[in-house]
Design an enzyme around this catalytic site. Sequence first.
Site, PDB file in Angstrom:
ATOM      1  N   CYS A 272      39.500  30.409  50.655  1.00  0.00           N
ATOM      2  CA  CYS A 272      39.712  29.135  49.950  1.00  0.00           C
ATOM      3  C   CYS A 272      41.044  28.978  49.226  1.00  0.00           C
ATOM      4  O   CYS A 272      41.692  27.949  49.353  1.00  0.00           O
ATOM      5  CB  CYS A 272      38.600  28.926  48.929  1.00  0.00           C
ATOM      6  SG  CYS A 272      37.027  28.612  49.706  1.00  0.00           S
ATOM      7  N   PHE A 334      38.392  41.139  51.213  1.00  0.00           N
ATOM      8  CA  PHE A 334      39.257  40.472  50.222  1.00  0.00           C
ATOM      9  C   PHE A 334      38.776  40.677  48.803  1.00  0.00           C
ATOM     10  O   PHE A 334      39.506  40.440  47.845  1.00  0.00           O
ATOM     11  CB  PHE A 334      39.439  38.987  50.559  1.00  0.00           C
ATOM     12  CG  PHE A 334      38.334  38.072  50.105  1.00  0.00           C
ATOM     13  CD1 PHE A 334      37.184  37.918  50.858  1.00  0.00           C
ATOM     14  CD2 PHE A 334      38.461  37.346  48.929  1.00  0.00           C
ATOM     15  CE1 PHE A 334      36.170  37.062  50.438  1.00  0.00           C
ATOM     16  CE2 PHE A 334      37.461  36.482  48.500  1.00  0.00           C
ATOM     17  CZ  PHE A 334      36.305  36.348  49.260  1.00  0.00           C
TER      18      PHE A 334
HETATM   19  C1  UDX Z   1      36.563  31.249  45.284  1.00  0.00           C
HETATM   20  C2  UDX Z   1      36.064  30.521  44.029  1.00  0.00           C
HETATM   21  O1  UDX Z   1      35.836  31.483  42.979  1.00  0.00           O
HETATM   22  C3  UDX Z   1      34.791  29.750  44.324  1.00  0.00           C
HETATM   23  O2  UDX Z   1      34.386  29.006  43.185  1.00  0.00           O
HETATM   24  C4  UDX Z   1      35.049  28.814  45.497  1.00  0.00           C
HETATM   25  O3  UDX Z   1      33.852  28.142  45.843  1.00  0.00           O
HETATM   26  C5  UDX Z   1      35.573  29.581  46.705  1.00  0.00           C
HETATM   27  O4  UDX Z   1      36.741  30.334  46.345  1.00  0.00           O
HETATM   28  P1  UDX Z   1      35.874  33.505  46.521  1.00  0.00           P
HETATM   29  O5  UDX Z   1      37.139  33.296  47.287  1.00  0.00           O
HETATM   30  O6  UDX Z   1      34.626  33.777  47.264  1.00  0.00           O
HETATM   31  O7  UDX Z   1      35.576  32.217  45.619  1.00  0.00           O
HETATM   32  O8  UDX Z   1      36.074  34.739  45.500  1.00  0.00           O
HETATM   33  P2  UDX Z   1      36.769  34.911  44.080  1.00  0.00           P
HETATM   34  O9  UDX Z   1      35.874  35.728  43.253  1.00  0.00           O
HETATM   35  O10 UDX Z   1      37.214  33.646  43.490  1.00  0.00           O
HETATM   36  O11 UDX Z   1      38.031  35.827  44.417  1.00  0.00           O
HETATM   37  C6  UDX Z   1      39.141  35.338  45.140  1.00  0.00           C
HETATM   38  C7  UDX Z   1      40.234  36.387  45.188  1.00  0.00           C
HETATM   39  O12 UDX Z   1      40.829  36.559  43.915  1.00  0.00           O
HETATM   40  C8  UDX Z   1      39.754  37.782  45.601  1.00  0.00           C
HETATM   41  O13 UDX Z   1      40.683  38.357  46.481  1.00  0.00           O
HETATM   42  C9  UDX Z   1      39.694  38.532  44.297  1.00  0.00           C
HETATM   43  O14 UDX Z   1      39.832  39.918  44.452  1.00  0.00           O
HETATM   44  C10 UDX Z   1      40.866  37.935  43.564  1.00  0.00           C
HETATM   45  N1  UDX Z   1      40.787  38.058  42.106  1.00  0.00           N
HETATM   46  C11 UDX Z   1      39.764  37.457  41.424  1.00  0.00           C
HETATM   47  C12 UDX Z   1      41.770  38.751  41.407  1.00  0.00           C
HETATM   48  O15 UDX Z   1      42.713  39.280  42.005  1.00  0.00           O
HETATM   49  N2  UDX Z   1      41.685  38.836  40.048  1.00  0.00           N
HETATM   50  C13 UDX Z   1      40.680  38.249  39.336  1.00  0.00           C
HETATM   51  O16 UDX Z   1      40.683  38.357  38.095  1.00  0.00           O
HETATM   52  C14 UDX Z   1      39.680  37.540  40.053  1.00  0.00           C
END
Ligand code: UDX
Length: 481
Positions: A272, A334
């Site tokens: 996303c 991811f």
């Molecule tokens: C995201 C949104 O959170 C969600 O609300 C939407 O519907 C879809 O996109 P998702 O991609 O499934 O969800 O996971 P998310 O937990 O948001 O993590 C996204 C990325 O950010 C991951 O690679 C994660 O490792 C990274 N991340 C997240 C960080 O690097 N640091 C953080 O503090 C949080």
Amino acid sequence: MVKICCIGAGYVGGPTMAVIALKCPDIEVVVVDISEPRIAAWNSDQLPIYEPGLDDVVKQCRGKNIFFSTDVEKHVAEADIVFVSVNTPTKTQGLGAGKAADLTYWESAARTIADVSKSDKIVVEKSTVPVKTAEAIEKILTHNSKGIKFQILSNPEFLAEGTAIEDLFQPDRVLIGGRETPEGQKAIQALKSVYAHWVPEDRILTTNLWSAELSKLAANAFLAQRISSVNAMSALCEATGADVAEVSYAIGKDSRIGPKFLSSSVGFGGSCFQKDILNLVYICECNGLPEVAEYWKQVIKINDYQKSRFVNRVVSSMFNTVSQKKIAILGFAFKKDTGDTRETPAIDVCKGLLGDKAILNIYDPQVTEDQIQRDLIMKKFDWDHPLHLQPKSPKSAVKQVSVTWDAYEATKGAHGICILTEWDEFRTLDYKKIFDNMQKPAFVFDGRNVVNADELRRIGFIVYSIGKPLDAWLKDMPAIA
Ligand code: UDX
Ligand code: UDX
Ligand code: ADP
């Protein structure tokens, strides 16, 4: 009995419909998809996606009030409410290539709905799409309707992978956008009554179509922006000797900022964030707002910078070359608790290391060898097309890459370890045993800050942790980004 049909049995459609079925025994749900293997997997014991708690939910209602089928036309025709949760890749050619959303699958789903419908329907946009897509879809439906009435709603999904079931059980909010006409409001109420089976009323927000569509893009852009902000700080921390975890903790205590989504990492991934920001950038450009577009573009630039900074750090620490050196990659998904690799930072990091002729040994508890090989040969943005249109993975695709099912096997004989996913099991590995089986000097590059760096240093490792004060060794070998 209300009948719901969901077009698209993916990461969003599958879990969302399973939870609706579980919470609404009086509703019949059918999830349809053009992909036969995907539907077969939903009907088997090996579901097509790994998501904690999902198996349980599906087992409880499959065959009772949730069904998975490839007969798209039949089930769309019978439904009162049709959710559309198909993929919306980034365009790779033509107008807006590399930025705009490719709505081919959406349009095809809409045309199917128009073709087969014999009764009035509520059509719910569940995939994240550009603002005003609902309006375009409405046009397709009404111009092909043969007198049937369609009400379009936007009901963006906010679940995060790895916690999808929890998020669906207890959402922060459910957002429903619709037309401000009496018919539009009636449709909003009908969908609201589905969620009201388990979501408290004050958490179900209703708004107009465009605000709902834009809220989804905005939410993802804000979340990604927090990560790029903390990742930008991580580079400055390394340069100055500050500790990014302490900075995050201190700023997160400010209730206006809050503690979540401030973990520095090798970069964000997932289907996303990048896609939605590119989309937002494109919409801004199309609306004559280049400054706004530039602002959001920077979030992606910093994310790319963070990944290349990591690769540069690995290469520079190992005497400016990893050619023919064995590097163990721990984690390819991811994020933890998912087998999803879409836009995972591991792809860019591995490609960067392969570009310097490294030999990679990869271990991830949930990602198959086939998937890894496919990811490493696939072109940018190809991943978001249905499986049967994606490139097959020839076994010899990337020869310098091998995949193992064990972290100890992956690290045997390696010069360095890159931790790219924060799987819990990486915190508790026997690092002494791993050290003993590695080449020396032995390096750990922790892209997720999961290991206890001091403990590893006592064992003898040279440790790089994102955004933390550098070892003397690393200070002597500055990375050039
Ligand atoms: C995201 C949104 O959170 C969600 O609300 C939407 O519907 C879809 O996109 P998702 O991609 O499934 O969800 O996971 P998310 O937990 O948001 O993590 C996204 C990325 O950010 C991951 O690679 C994660 O490792 C990274 N991340 C997240 C960080 O690097 N640091 C953080 O503090 C949080
Ligand atoms: C700020 C910090 O809040 C404070 O923690 C730090 O110690 C000093 O700087 P201050 O500048 O006094 O405090 O006021 P603040 O309430 O942060 O507002 C700063 C500006 O942002 C104001 O012009 C305010 O109107 C504006 N603002 C604030 C907005 O435009 N929108 C908002 O949502 C919040
Ligand atoms: P998301 O992460 O948004 O759920 P996925 O790519 O996981 O996206 O799922 C989208 C699904 O939609 C895929 O399984 C794909 O086969 C399916 N799909 C795409 N177009 C159609 C269509 N016209 N009819 C039925 N299913 C479709």
